[in-house]
Motif scaffolding. Structure first.
Motif: not given
Length: 540
Positions: A291-298, A300-314
């Motif tokens: 469960l901890q590994r799955e939470r960490n993966d989620a 990480n995916q959320l962080s990557s998505l947020e970074a991509e969104i910020e990149k697109l906003k820029s």
């Protein structure tokens, strides 16, 4: 103005005008027109590469999403048709690799489910007398892998990690090894599926040792007490003795070892109890860890998505727009300078010609064959580089398409020769009934590190082998080494440009529609220098 009206005004605009308009103004109408123009091409190429409507749908969406993201970076002289074709091919190849890995994981999960079936006693009773003999038919590497997977019940990733190989490679080797076991059992009158063999071996191949043997061995090794050779021999023989004899020998052993043995035995039991408690603790903590590994993966995916969104906003900011315009100006200057370089200009021209040749072959009925999947990008380039006076015409396209078909069939023949030899040796001289039985052996050679083939092919598709048939079946003991064993059965696409291939266990030949004899071309790196294959034929 309505979107439909805007689109209606755009058919006369060229592709790069629409690309610039979309990149500059984020014009939905411009992008919609680009999709309308090219979606049939992209979908058709994706469908042929993936062989599946659903996958072709996904690849088509992915290609146009990539176009939207990279529109601003495309050069002025980019031929969008060629760019979309190459992008579709690479996107389809990546999807095929992803699907292959998922299929391997699904197969692993299925294999694990079969291993947990309770009723394997009847199957085990049939195959157990022949198991170790069958295992002896495998090479040492395959035996070790099967022992890890089904004797010790290691998972696929665990076995692969212990052997230092990739998980997909371990899965393929397990499948091939189980198939060899199945054939050995079948020759002994035991007809079972590979999954049934795996389940029975996993459930029954390791039984509990006689009671007390572990304690005796641990005591002997760890107590430090000196035991005579006669006592050790007596203990060893006691395993096969009657209950009364075991009691007599045990009494003598206790008298010899004394109190030190008893203390060591107690320590051994405490160690076993401690190990049991640790295993129980591990069984409780593993779900939490998962469960901890799955939470960490989620996360990480959320962080990557947020970074991509910020990149697109820029991209919408004024500073970023100015930076992009400056980058476009720099690229235009660099492109203008590169256009003055005759070598780079020639390379671009040849690349565009190769792309148009490939597109013509794909879209012209009767010009494409499944073997063309084996050709690399360099092969398509070489198809026209050999003619410095290249003129784009239907006749030239047809000529070089025939050259490339011959090269592609030669690629297949180069791996089919050693694959056929492997099959014959593995089956003691027996030939396959159909070339499709060579597929596991062909995939092994196709994925060899030194094999120069297209990156998009990771295994031979069934359609590629449907155009070939066996000239002979049965045992090779009545055949000579120069005898062709496999031949193309499909008609020649073009009698003027194409070649007919014949393939044997020691080489292959190709000639026109009416070939005379079997002039062998022997691939490099023959694996049969020890003479195993030669001895199976009549002329040895």
């Amino acid at each position: 103005m309505a979107l439909a009206g805007i689109i209606h005004q755009m058919p006369d605009a060229n592709d790069m005008d629409l690309i610039r308009q979309f990149a500059r103004d984020n014009s939905e109408a411009a992008f919609t027109e680009l999709v309308r123009r090219h979606i049939n091409l992209v979908y058709s190429v994706a469908r042929r590469c993936t062989g599946n409507d659903g996958d072709a749908h996904d690849v088509t969406q992915a290609v146009f999403i990539i176009l939207a993201r990279k529109a601003a970076g495309l050069r002025e002289k980019t031929l969008l048709t060629g760019w979309l074709y190459e992008t579709t091919r690479f996107a389809a190849a990546r999807l095929l690799r992803t699907n292959a890995r998922r299929h391997a994981r699904e197969q692993e999960a299925y294999m694990q489910s079969t291993l947990n079936e309770a009723d394997t006693a009847a199957i085990w009773e049939k195959l157990s007398p022949h198991l170790e003999t069958a295992m002896g038919k495998l090479n040492a590497a395959d035996r070790t892998l099967l022992v890890l997977r089904f004797y010790e019940n290691k998972s696929g990733p665990e076995a692969a990690a212990l052997l230092g190989i990739r998980e997909d490679a371990a899965h393929k080797r397990v499948t091939r090894a189980l198939e060899k076991l199945r054939k050995v059992f079948m020759k002994r009158g035991v007809t079972l599926t590979a999954a049934a063999i795996a389940g029975a071996v996993s459930a029954n191949s390791v039984q509990a040792a006689p009671a007390g043997l572990a304690a005796i061995i641990s005591t002997t090794a760890l107590s430090g007490t000196t035991i005579t050779t006669a006592a050790v021999l007596a203990v060893t023989k006691a395993i096969a003795m009657t209950t009364l004899q075991k009691a007599i020998i045990t009494t003598a052993l206790v008298a010899t070892v004394g109190a030190g043995v008893f203390e060591a035995h107690q320590n051994s039991q405490l160690r076993e109890q401690n190990q049991t408690l640790q295993q129980q603790q591990a069984s409780l903590t593993e779900p939490l860890a998962q469960l901890q590994r799955e939470r960490n993966d989620a996360n990480n995916q959320l962080s990557s998505l947020e970074a991509e969104i910020e990149k697109l906003k820029s991209y919408s900011s004024e500073d970023e727009l100015l930076r992009l315009r400056g980058e476009v100006a720099r690229l235009k200057t660099a492109e203008a300078q590169s256009e003055n370089d005759p070598i780079e200009a020639a390379a671009k021209a040849w690349g565009q010609k190769a792309s148009r040749l490939k597109l013509w072959v794909e879209q012209t009925p009767g010009q494409s064959i499944p073997e063309l999947l084996l050709l690399s990008t360099e092969s398509w380039m070489n198809g026209i580089l050999g003619s410095p006076n290249w003129v784009e015409s239907t006749n030239n396209y047809a000529f070089f398409a025939g050259v490339l078909r011959t090269a592609a069939k030669a690629r297949l023949a180069e791996i089919m020769v050693p694959a056929l030899g492997d099959y014959i040796v593995a089956n003691n001289g027996q030939l396959p009934d159909n070339p499709s039985e060579l597929k596991p052996y062909l995939n092994t050679y196709l994925n060899a590190p030194n094999r120069q083939t297209s990156d998009s092919v990771i295994e031979i598709p069934d359609t590629m082998l449907q155009d070939y048939e066996m000239l002979h079946t049965g045992n090779v003991s009545s055949l000579s080494q120069s005898e062709p064993l496999i031949i193309e059965k499909s008609p020649i696409q073009n009698a003027q440009y194409d070649a007919l291939f014949k393939i044997g266990a020691f080489g292959y030949s190709h000639a026109g529609v009416s070939p005379n004899g079997m002039s062998m071309s022997v691939p490099e790196g023959s694996r049969y220098a020890d003479g195993r294959l030669e001895k199976l034929f009549k002329d040895q």
